[in-house]
Design a protein around this motif. Structure first.
Motif, mmCIF file in Angstrom:
data_model
loop_
_atom_site.group_PDB
_atom_site.id
_atom_site.type_symbol
_atom_site.label_atom_id
_atom_site.label_comp_id
_atom_site.label_asym_id
_atom_site.label_seq_id
_atom_site.Cartn_x
_atom_site.Cartn_y
_atom_site.Cartn_z
ATOM 1 N N VAL A 7 33.909 17.459 22.964
ATOM 2 C CA VAL A 7 34.220 16.289 22.128
ATOM 3 C C VAL A 7 35.715 15.984 22.204
ATOM 4 C CG1 VAL A 7 34.314 15.425 19.751
ATOM 5 C CG2 VAL A 7 32.277 16.604 20.562
ATOM 6 N N LYS A 8 36.537 17.015 22.103
ATOM 7 C CA LYS A 8 37.982 16.815 22.164
ATOM 8 C C LYS A 8 38.387 16.253 23.522
ATOM 9 C CE LYS A 8 42.343 18.983 21.055
ATOM 10 N NZ LYS A 8 42.997 20.147 20.474
ATOM 11 N N ARG A 11 37.536 12.597 23.551
ATOM 12 C CA ARG A 11 38.478 11.852 22.700
ATOM 13 C C ARG A 11 39.844 11.707 23.356
ATOM 14 N NH1 ARG A 11 42.468 13.266 19.431
ATOM 15 N NH2 ARG A 11 41.938 15.482 19.372
ATOM 16 N N GLN A 18 42.007 11.326 16.339
ATOM 17 C CA GLN A 18 40.760 11.644 15.653
ATOM 18 C C GLN A 18 40.328 10.483 14.763
ATOM 19 O OE1 GLN A 18 41.319 15.382 13.595
ATOM 20 N NE2 GLN A 18 40.687 16.577 15.390
ATOM 21 N N PHE A 21 38.908 7.682 17.009
ATOM 22 C CA PHE A 21 37.639 8.149 17.554
ATOM 23 C C PHE A 21 36.550 8.064 16.483
ATOM 24 C CE2 PHE A 21 34.771 11.640 18.986
ATOM 25 C CZ PHE A 21 34.554 11.235 20.299
ATOM 26 N N ALA A 22 36.880 8.534 15.274
ATOM 27 C CA ALA A 22 35.929 8.511 14.161
ATOM 28 C C ALA A 22 35.556 7.071 13.810
ATOM 29 C CB ALA A 22 36.527 9.211 12.947
ATOM 30 N N ARG A 29 37.257 11.060 9.906
ATOM 31 C CA ARG A 29 38.138 11.870 10.733
ATOM 32 C C ARG A 29 37.842 13.348 10.524
ATOM 33 N NH1 ARG A 29 41.604 15.296 10.271
ATOM 34 N NH2 ARG A 29 41.822 15.075 8.041
ATOM 35 N N VAL A 32 35.055 14.523 12.775
ATOM 36 C CA VAL A 32 35.526 14.758 14.151
ATOM 37 C C VAL A 32 36.289 16.066 14.223
ATOM 38 C CG1 VAL A 32 37.009 13.883 16.004
ATOM 39 C CG2 VAL A 32 35.572 12.295 14.703
ATOM 40 N N TRP A 35 33.860 18.928 14.204
ATOM 41 C CA TRP A 35 33.186 19.080 15.499
ATOM 42 C C TRP A 35 34.092 19.788 16.488
ATOM 43 C CZ3 TRP A 35 31.907 13.194 15.920
ATOM 44 C CH2 TRP A 35 30.956 12.855 14.951
ATOM 45 N N GLU A 36 35.338 19.318 16.546
ATOM 46 C CA GLU A 36 36.271 19.867 17.526
ATOM 47 C C GLU A 36 36.607 21.328 17.244
ATOM 48 O OE1 GLU A 36 39.683 17.310 17.868
ATOM 49 O OE2 GLU A 36 38.515 15.690 18.793
ATOM 50 N N MET A 50 28.205 8.430 20.901
ATOM 51 C CA MET A 50 29.369 8.929 21.631
ATOM 52 C C MET A 50 29.161 8.726 23.131
ATOM 53 S SD MET A 50 31.043 12.746 21.279
ATOM 54 C CE MET A 50 30.507 12.848 19.598
#
Length: 173
Positions: A7-8, A11, A18, A21-22, A29, A32, A35-36, A50
């Motif tokens: 995910v990172k 992004r 973040q 991306f969110a 945020r 995200v 997740w990361e 995504m």
């Protein structure tokens, strides 16, 4: 590579913070960040969004790209979560169906009892007693079947909860 690292990479590859991306995915945020950092995993709908938004294949996001599916020794949290979620969804649908069948059988039993109570029995011209005698045993059979289905569903839920949590305590407590 863990899911959070993927995910990172998506992004940072898109050059987004973040927060940005969110915003593109319609999440917070903090989601995200979780997740990361591997604290949480997104739902499949977010993973699909995504994939579509950032042009990354689902295979790459979930399994880590080509060749990743062949590595059985490496843990894949996202694939495990998707399998669990699918299994849980099937279980919930089956449990709901069992509950509805049991409830409907009990409703039929009640309707049959009301009809049997209000039906008229009479003696015809040849001195034969005419009544709807079948309503009572069929009503009892429906009530018993409904109770058995509900009981079986309850026991199945208890067994599943014990298997998942190791105890009969309510989940989440």
């Amino acid at each position: 590579m863990e899911f959070g690292e993927r995910v990172k990479a998506v992004r940072t590859g898109a050059g987004l913070t973040q927060e940005q991306f969110a915003s593109r995915l319609g999440v917070t945020r903090q989601a995200v960040s979780n997740w990361e950092n591997g604290r949480n995993l997104p739902d499949i709908e977010v993973v699909i969004a995504m994939s579509q938004t950032f042009g990354v294949s689902l295979d790459e996001l979930i399994l880590g790209g080509e060749g990743m599916a062949d590595k059985t020794d490496e843990k894949n949290d996202m694939a495990d979560k998707l399998i669990r979620d699918g299994s849980e969804g099937r279980w919930m649908r089956m449990s709901l169906a069992m509950s509805l069948v049991g409830a409907m059988l009990i409703v039929v039993a009640v309707v049959l009892a009301v009809v049997a109570e209000n039906s008229v029995s009479y003696v015809d011209a040849s001195d034969m007693l005419l009544e709807d005698f079948w309503l009572v045993p069929v009503g009892y059979a429906c009530a018993a079947a409904g109770m058995l289905v509900l009981l079986a569903n309850f026991v199945a839920q208890l067994r599943r909860r014990k298997r998942l949590t190791g105890s009969y305590r309510p989940m989440g407590k």
